[in-house]
Design a protein around this motif. Structure first.
Motif: not given
Length: 427
Positions: A324-343
């Motif tokens: 698996v290759t991961v590309h991340a463009d997270l230049t701003r903080p992510v809310p906890d609920l959104v972060e958990t859901t994304a994971w």
């Protein structure tokens, strides 16, 4: 884990000029020139009959019917063969697109010579040849004139003086002193030209992806159906309450009970009738402690708290059986609920890739825009994923919907499969 972003996104960053993206855009532009030159020859052949007619009318002479007919036949032949000629050019362009856009491009398999003329893919590649031979030279030529003009302004103090005069569109420079202000303006315009070059290349890359990213018929992203009746209204608040109650209330009491059982075992002789039941109770309490610890951690994965979303997803990728290759463009903080859901989205989807897709590799992309976190998981497996067949996608869509997001799926038979999740990030 690889953290990067495309040229179009990089242009919005303040440190664009100090990054590698201007050089990548330059490499893309330079390698475009020979391809555009070759395509321009074909475009000239197609336009030759019109050029002949225009030249004859401008001079007031009759049109040579024989020459016009011959040129028209050649032009029609070039147009007819465009889908065939577009195949090798498209293969090169899909590879070159990686210079300025790291997202994968879906290439069609070879379906035979007839398919080049009977499928939309062949004609889209032919249309790309037309863009490469007509629009690209025009755009690059205009930009080249701007660069030459700016170079003349910067070199003005050395070119002016004596019998040499620099004639601009709006003024004439007779001396080096008069040329200095224009030279300064030219120097100040250099960053703008670099940005303009990046924008030009980004537009070309977008057109390339639009025409050459082959999406077979019926593969449009479709939203996975989810039942709003199954959603918990206060999902995040309830999750935090459960986690706090278990961690602060139940877990310490269970730990105390386990310790007391252990101490009781030390006081009871091994030959006592209660020794064996007490030992069994102690072991069960310890197992329950491990189970409860796993439940608490499962409510919010500890990797998120310790590493953050990008690194936590990278950890999932590192533990995946499929590369698996991961590309991340997270230049701003992510809310906890959104972060958990994304994971959980990435975890469940990679699990599906391993169990059901038969894929050789997968890619995860995380993109944070002004209002959305976009999660894309793509694999090159067999495709045909269907939420109705119990692949866990409906439950995953419920989790996404609880965060006010939506899950979309593209999985034609034969692949590839793309799962795209859009989660709102309210400021």
């Amino acid at each position: 884990m690889t953290v990067d972003q495309g040229l179009a996104a990089a242009l919005r960053h303040r440190r664009y000029l100090l990054s590698a993206w201007p050089w990548r855009a330059l490499a893309y532009a330079v390698t475009t020139l020979p391809l555009a030159g070759a395509a321009a020859l074909g475009a000239t052949v197609v336009a030759a009959p019109l050029l002949l007619v225009a030249a004859a009318l401008r001079r007031g002479r009759p049109v040579d019917a024989g020459a016009l007919a011959a040129l028209a036949v050649v032009a029609l032949a070039v147009v007819a063969l465009a889908p065939l000629a577009g195949a090798p050019v498209a293969a090169v362009e899909r590879w070159r697109l990686g210079l300025v856009d790291d997202r994968p491009v879906t290439a069609p398999g070879w379906r035979g010579l007839a398919a080049r003329f009977t499928t939309a893919t062949g004609w889209r590649e032919g249309a790309y040849l037309a863009v490469l031979g007509a629009a690209v030279p025009l755009a690059y030529g205009t930009f080249g004139l701007l660069v030459l003009l700016d170079a003349a302004l910067v070199a003005g103090p050395w070119l002016a003086g004596g019998e040499d005069r620099i004639v601009l569109l709006w003024a004439t420079v007779d001396s080096p002193a008069e040329a200095v202000p224009y030279a300064l303006a030219g120097l100040l315009a250099v960053p703008a030209l670099v940005y303009l070059a990046g924008l030009l290349v980004a537009v070309q890359a977008a057109v390339t992806r639009l025409l050459l990213d082959d999406a077979p018929a019926g593969t449009a992203l479709r939203e996975v159906t989810r039942s709003r009746a199954r959603l918990v209204s206060a999902y995040e608040a309830e999750r935090r309450r459960i986690e706090r109650d278990v961690h602060d209330g139940v877990q310490p009491r269970l730990t105390s009970l386990t310790l007391q059982l252990g101490l009781a075992r030390l006081d009871v002789p091994d030959d006592s009738p209660v020794a064996k039941p007490l030992a069994a109770a102690h072991e069960q309490a310890k197992e329950l402690m491990g189970t409860l610890r796993g439940i608490v951690q499962g409510i919010r994965p500890p990797q998120l708290t310790e590493l953050g979303l990008a690194a936590a997803v990278g950890d999932l990728a590192a533990r995946s059986v499929v590369p698996v290759t991961v590309h991340a463009d997270l230049t701003r903080p992510v809310p906890d609920l959104v972060e958990t859901t994304a994971w959980y989205v990435v975890s469940e989807t990679l699990g599906n890739v391993t169990r059901h897709a038969g894929a050789g590799r997968a890619q995860v992309r995380l993109t944070r825009t002004d209002r959305l976190l976009v999660v894309e998981v793509r694999d090159d497996g067999r495709g045909g994923a269907d939420p109705a067949r119990g692949t866990g996608l409906t439950g995953l869509a419920d989790r996404v919907a609880a965060a006010d997001g939506r899950l979309l799926l593209s999985s034609p038979p034969g692949g590839p499969t793309l799962v795209r999740v859009e989660l709102p990030c309210r400021p």
